[in-house]
Design an enzyme around this catalytic site. Structure first.
Site, short mmCIF file in Angstrom:
data_model
loop_
_atom_site.label_atom_id
_atom_site.label_comp_id
_atom_site.label_asym_id
_atom_site.label_seq_id
_atom_site.Cartn_x
_atom_site.Cartn_y
_atom_site.Cartn_z
N ASN A 121 0.86 -1.18 0.00
CA ASN A 121 0.00 0.00 0.00
C ASN A 121 0.89 1.23 0.00
OD1 ASN A 121 -1.42 2.32 1.37
ND2 ASN A 121 -3.14 0.90 1.19
N THR A 166 -4.99 -0.29 -2.87
CA THR A 166 -5.40 1.06 -2.50
C THR A 166 -6.64 0.93 -1.63
OG1 THR A 166 -6.04 3.26 -3.27
CG2 THR A 166 -6.54 1.43 -4.75
N GLU A 167 -6.62 1.60 -0.49
CA GLU A 167 -7.59 1.28 0.57
C GLU A 167 -9.02 1.62 0.21
OE1 GLU A 167 -4.91 3.26 0.92
OE2 GLU A 167 -5.26 4.92 2.31
N ASN A 168 -9.20 2.38 -0.87
CA ASN A 168 -10.57 2.66 -1.30
C ASN A 168 -11.16 1.54 -2.15
OD1 ASN A 168 -8.48 3.75 -3.00
ND2 ASN A 168 -10.09 4.54 -4.32
N SER A 180 -11.69 -3.97 2.49
CA SER A 180 -10.38 -3.39 2.19
C SER A 180 -9.58 -3.18 3.48
CB SER A 180 -10.58 -2.06 1.47
OG SER A 180 -9.33 -1.53 1.09
#
Lengths: 237, 220, 237, 220
Positions: free
Chosen positions: D30, D53-55, D95
């Site tokens: 990340n 990607t945390e979204n 996520s």
């Protein structure tokens, strides 16, 4: 290059050590990774703690693993089925330990481990014998019990298709515990009916992203557990 | 124990129809294993009800036709079923989120015992020789607001299932909303058992004499 | 017959009451239900608690809702963006309340509400200013904080396609908070780019099953929030 | 504060390459917003690294080409990106399960301050006039085992970012594994800052004089 695909079920289960906690997917036969379990029988690791919704049928799959005396303890919601003979016998003799967990609590405790949540509160089992030994607490005027995450060293899972990254899709209700068990184990080992090219699985439809998967092995024609039971097969055969 | 006449009471299908009549159009419903499974086939025409099965399917259809069984498409009782158009598959944690989160409108369960206050026992006889097995029953009674019980009034050995206090281990406390039995439909209202409807030939007195639980008449 | 589809965005948001808690999906503009938010502005409900990852951009969408003084409090992880002007101004004047929640904790608290979990422990925010006021506890030698579920009366969500049962699929990273917000709200209101026939969405690929959805409205050509901001549009226009 | 020569030190791209060299084949990574984003373009040939990607995307690809931007395909910094073949989309709770559950191997973050013991401050200046915003930073440092920091050694106003104790509000305590700066690469080992590599023209003494944090030489 990332390639999680191995050639044989025996390679797939290599490294499972004595005393390991092993999650096994499936709701009855639906989603049960029979070939991986049989490979684990060949492999021979013992003193295992198995986490699975049921305790196996007949003398194949999970029942055979238990019959082969590789399982010290089982954590499950429903060990009793019409064709379950191995577990009841050992259980009555006190030769296998049982932790009985309500099915939704079992699923959530497994997910919690995968999600980095060590414990959570749930209303399930409050005011029943299964609340015994659990901490209770009120939230918004209702009582809940504290439940801990269940972590695993290995997970054995059956799925419909996988790619070399370990992205998985499942088939119908064979999905059941697979996705959360893959999350909860350090090493998730998957038997897929089909290994496909990277990019063949629609990114919108991936159920288990590869990050949760360690090894994949193709088992093109997995056995129907119920047929094996009907035929009174026994593993090892 | 009063002697009961074996021929009296509603058939399983009539009970199932009564339950089905009380399921509103658009309801999300979970059916327990056994008797409750009959409810699915009795939904009145013109109503659309979505059946949830806790092993990961919303939009469960009829049982699979012989020869068309898919071992990977089963219900909670591990029977081969089908899925309707518009169905959805999901994993076990998501499935029990639906249950525990209060999203299922109605759950129809079988019972060993139901107490005066609506306590339910349906998972263990407490017999140490029996293998304990709980499945999803405790999650369902904890998570679903409206719990219907569908059951024979008496056990095979002639004991009433409606009792003052459950002697079997509980599945949940004060969880049952209504009991559909072969002899009567009984509401659990504010901790009291209120008889709503009696099967032909069954009197309130007979029912009251059959159980140590205090019954109230719905017309009282 | 089950038909959750309504004809207009105004019908869709009908019934949102003063003082309600409203979740709004989106990560920046991706997945932000701009048309539903604008309908809520027309509708006029005030004193709202809004739960959303961000606090809006420019003078449209969530920013416009805030600017129209309908929001008493916002629960979010990242209210600061380059083009966020409305929230900062009101916040500095003390005219809007902010509960700042780490993004993963926000997502998990929302999911918890939808899953019937009133509270859970998480390692996030331990030993930081955001642990303030939270109960701490050790599990397996590590410290965690207790976090409560966030429940909502309404959720406004944007998705790619929906059927009359309310089954939803999303588009790429516009999925973000939509699925968990639909779970957490009593009434989930969805704008879909396309309403499709029941059966058109593959049951294996449904992301939000209809059980979590109350109303669906088709918005064929949703606005790009970033374009509206670029054009310096203001809602109401 | 010693005076520093502006021309000294590694370029952003060199730092990014150093970070990238330390990311193993097959890693799940990340990247924070800003400088860390440069790492993606510097992965050595022959290594396959999966960016999270945390979204809600695993398998983030390059930034979108001009004219091909999709407002519904963005990274955590809300920049338009692409997805690689074999990518997967998921919702926010899933996520962050990846993050909090320890499934991401390496996270590369920016920093305001890093303390002697590896504490990280990168979300708030503590200035009451600033709008506080935390995003996913606290989840990342709590959930990912290996936290790399990629940063300039000095702030724009000439303050060192490596300090004895952070004065800014913490993102996490004892979380940083290694610091890649323009002047040096520094390991956080058992609560000590060990200088691993110095940029050309930078001496250990210069570095030590620039910060109140105690530094150790990697060759000591």
């Amino acid at each position: 290059m990332i390639n999680k695909v191995v050639n044989t079920v025996h390679e797939a289960v290599a490294g499972i050590f004595d005393g390991a906690t092993v999650m096994i997917s499936g709701f009855g036969e639906a989603g049960s990774p029979v070939e991986l379990i049989h490979a684990l029988i060949d492999h021979g690791a013992k003193d295992l703690t198995v986490v699975s919704n049921n305790a196996g049928s007949g003398h194949v799959g999970l029942a055979a693993l238990i019959e082969n005396r590789q399982v010290r303890k089982i954590i499950c919601s429903f060990p009793r089925t019409a064709i379950s003979v191995v577990f009841p016998e050992l259980y009555r003799k006190g030769e296998i330990e049982l932790e009985l967990v309500p099915q939704g609590t079992l699923a959530e405790r497994i997910r919690a481990a995968g999600a980095g949540i060590p414990a959570f509160y749930t209303p399930t089992s409050v005011n029943t014998p299964l609340e015994k030994g659990k901490e209770k607490r009120m939230f918004n005027g209702r009582e809940y019990v504290l439940e801990n995450a269940i972590y695993a060293d290995f997970t054995l899972v059956k799925c419909a298709a996988a790619d070399r990254y370990g992205n998985l899709i499942y088939n119908k209700t064979a999905r059941n515990f697979g996705p959360v068990m893959c999350m909860a184990a350090k090493n998730s080992i998957v038997q897929a009916k089909k290994v496909v090219e990277v990019g063949d699985i629609d990114p919108e439809c991936v159920v288990t992203p590869g990050i949760f998967v360690k090894r994949v092995v193709e088992v093109k024609d997995p056995a129907d557990e119920s047929k094996l039971v009907e035929q009174e097969r026994r593993y090892p055969w | 124990m009063v002697e009961r006449k074996k021929t009296e009471g509603w058939s399983k299908d009539i009970i199932a129809r009564k339950v089905a009549m009380d399921i509103f159009d658009g309801a999300y419903v979970n059916l327990g294993i056994g008797l409750p499974e009959l409810v699915a086939g009795n939904i009145p025409e013109g109503r659309e009800v979505i059946f949830h099965t806790e092993n990961g399917l919303l939009g469960m259809g009829k049982q699979a036709e012989p020869g068309k069984e898919d071992p990977e498409l089963v219900n909670a009782g591990k029977k081969y079923v089908t899925a309707i158009p518009g169905a959805a598959y999901f994993h076990h944690a998501d499935s029990f989120a639906m249950i525990r989160g209060g999203h299922i409108d109605i759950c129809v369960l079988g019972a060993y015992q139901i107490s005066e206050e609506g306590d339910l026992a349906n998972w263990s006889t407490g017999n140490p020789a029996d293998i304990p097995a709980v499945g999803g029953a405790m999650d369902l009674v904890a998570g679903v607001d409206t719990i219907f019980v569908m059951t024979k009034f008496f056990t095979r050995s002639g004991e009433p299932k409606i009792v003052k206090e459950c002697t079997y281990p509980l599945t949940g406390k004060q969880v049952v909303s209504r009991i559909y039995s072969d002899l009567a439909v009984i509401d659990v209202k504010e901790g009291r058992l209120v008889v709503r409807e009696l099967a032909p030939g069954i009197t309130f007195d007979f029912l009251q004499k059959s159980t140590d639980a205090k019954l109230f008449s719905g017309t009282e």
